[in-house]
Design an enzyme around this catalytic site. Structure first.
Site, short mmCIF file in Angstrom:
data_model
loop_
_atom_site.label_atom_id
_atom_site.label_comp_id
_atom_site.label_asym_id
_atom_site.label_seq_id
_atom_site.Cartn_x
_atom_site.Cartn_y
_atom_site.Cartn_z
N SER A 1 0.82 -1.20 0.00
CA SER A 1 0.00 0.00 0.00
C SER A 1 0.87 1.27 0.00
O SER A 1 1.73 1.41 -0.85
CB SER A 1 -0.97 -0.05 1.19
OG SER A 1 -1.99 0.89 1.05
N ASP B 1 -8.41 -5.19 -6.27
CA ASP B 1 -8.02 -4.15 -5.32
C ASP B 1 -8.97 -2.96 -5.47
O ASP B 1 -9.05 -2.35 -6.53
CB ASP B 1 -6.57 -3.74 -5.64
CG ASP B 1 -6.01 -2.70 -4.67
OD1 ASP B 1 -6.77 -2.17 -3.84
OD2 ASP B 1 -4.79 -2.44 -4.75
N HIS C 1 -6.78 -5.81 -1.83
CA HIS C 1 -5.65 -4.93 -1.55
C HIS C 1 -4.69 -5.50 -0.50
O HIS C 1 -3.48 -5.45 -0.66
CB HIS C 1 -6.18 -3.57 -1.07
CG HIS C 1 -5.14 -2.52 -0.89
ND1 HIS C 1 -4.42 -1.98 -1.94
CD2 HIS C 1 -4.67 -1.89 0.24
CE1 HIS C 1 -3.58 -1.06 -1.48
NE2 HIS C 1 -3.70 -1.00 -0.17
#
Length: 418
Positions: free
Chosen positions: A233, A327, A361
């Site tokens: 991330s 995601d 994600h």
């Protein structure tokens, strides 16, 4: 007599558990349930319906679930399908020196309700560890650097890795500790919202991360000359920047990150990279009440944003992009593809991508349950991470093997070349 066995009953969190039931009636329908309480007292549960074979036995490596939280043959389905009782919960191991305790219960027939007060026919408790005997945890407070260093047993030297998480801040240790069990010296690095670090992220000061890299390389148990970075991330944006600008970085894993600087400027010595703007009006609200940021960021390909794109062609080490195609937070596959095109346009071939259909994600080590959405300190609403549970679980299992292979190949071979 009914017997429920799960072997090994005490294992690493990334090790599979073999679940079997004996003593059932032929073709008997049963419900298997798993439950876990995290360190804050939050409960996670899963269940699946099974049918015994002709001799009254059930083996989860062969028997398909016909309903519940998953269907089909999934030997570890009860673990990766654990769901929080409280909405938007994210299962995180905070103290790596204690295990998660998972209780497996066997019930007669198909039990539709999530919580059963009846006594189970059989029970088994399984321990899931993120550390192992001999792993040393060293609190790091040197210079500006804050974190925890995990060292395998023995003299070493071990390949060094920096582990970066994203926008939640604080210090997250479980992945670093687990990697140390596999033979790496891993620095779980905090960079905001921890101890005397800034409470929120205002800028990315790359010299902080360079200081951490030098500190790791200076440790007598860490092998020279280069380190690895594993990042996810916002951390993956930083990880990619480290790959571009820091000569200490020999191998970088970017899990669902970007190829450009967003939200906050990046500073390194005299260089300042201004961030690409974000557009609040592009946030999409999900029926669950969580918000998707997938289309929230400006496009790195726009001419005005070019100066914010990271110069990936400067990276000396190898880069592995791991992306979930479902995601909901970043358009991470597109970012990885742009980065790889940029490398190729400069005649470089030191990057590759693993793309996983149906994965979200937050790609974690194997058998961790999917976190579909959870709160984030930067937003008023929970953030939607995305992912289909079964596809996400498959991605986690496969990518973890690839992560270990990649780090061994590029960090241990680096040493052999000298």
């Amino acid at each position: 007599m009914f017997q429920l066995t799960a072997t090994p009953a005490s294992a690493l969190a990334d090790e599979p558990v073999h679940i079997r039931v004996t003593g059932l009636s032929p073709l008997q329908l049963v419900t298997l349930m798993a439950s876990l309480k995290d360190e804050k007292g939050n409960v996670y549960r899963s269940k699946a319906f099974y049918k015994a074979n002709e001799v009254g036995e059930l083996d989860l490596t062969q028997a398909p679930a016909f309903g519940g939280d998953y269907v089909g043959v999934h030997p570890m389905g009860l673990f990766w399908s654990l769901k929080p009782q409280k909405a938007f919960g994210r299962l995180l191991k905070r103290d790596v020196n204690s295990p998660f305790w998972v209780t497996l219960n066997l019930y007669d027939s198909v039990c539709m309700q999530d919580f059963i007060t009846d006594e189970p026919m059989a029970s088994q408790v399984v321990q899931r560890w993120f550390s192992a005997p001999g792993i040393q945890r060293v609190q790091i407070r040197e210079g500006r650097v804050r974190g925890a260093l995990f060292l395998p047993p023995g003299e070493g030297p071990f390949p060094g890795v920096i582990d970066l998480f994203g926008g939640r801040g604080g210090l997250v240790e479980f992945r670093a500790s687990l990697l140390a069990v596999h033979g790496f010296a891993v620095l779980a690095l905090a960079y905001f919202a921890y101890e005397d670090l800034p409470s929120s992220l205002q800028e990315i000061d790359l010299e902080y991360f360079e200081e951490a890299a030098n500190l790791l390389l200076a440790h007598p148990k860490v092998q020279m000359p280069g380190i690895g970075v594993i990042s996810v991330s916002k951390g993956a944006e930083i990880g990619l920047a480290m790959a571009c600008f820091l000569k200490q970085v020999a191998a970088t894993i970017c899990i669902n990150g970007t190829n450009a600087i967003y939200e906050f400027p990046l500073r390194y010595k005299d260089l300042v990279i201004t961030p690409i703007p974000t557009f609040i009006e592009r946030m999409q609200f999900h029926v669950s009440g969580a918000v998707s940021l997938r289309h929230y960021k400006g496009d790195p390909r726009d001419e005005l944003n070019q100066q914010s794109v990271l110069p990936i062609e400067k990276a000396q080490g190898s880069i592995l992009f791991i992306v979930g195609e479902n995601d909901e937070c970043f358009n991470s596959k597109e970012y990885a593809e742009q980065a790889l095109r940029q490398l190729r346009s400069h005649g470089r071939n030191n990057g590759r991508m693993l793309a996983y259909p149906g994965a979200g994600h937050l790609i974690e080590p194997p058998y961790a349950p999917l976190c579909y959405a959870s709160p984030n300190q930067s937003f008023s609403w929970p953030l939607l991470w995305g992912g289909d549970p079964a596809a996400h679980a498959a991605a986690q299992e496969h990518s973890w093997g690839e992560i270990l292979k990649f780090l061994r190949q590029h960090l241990i071979q680096t040493r052999k070349k000298l």
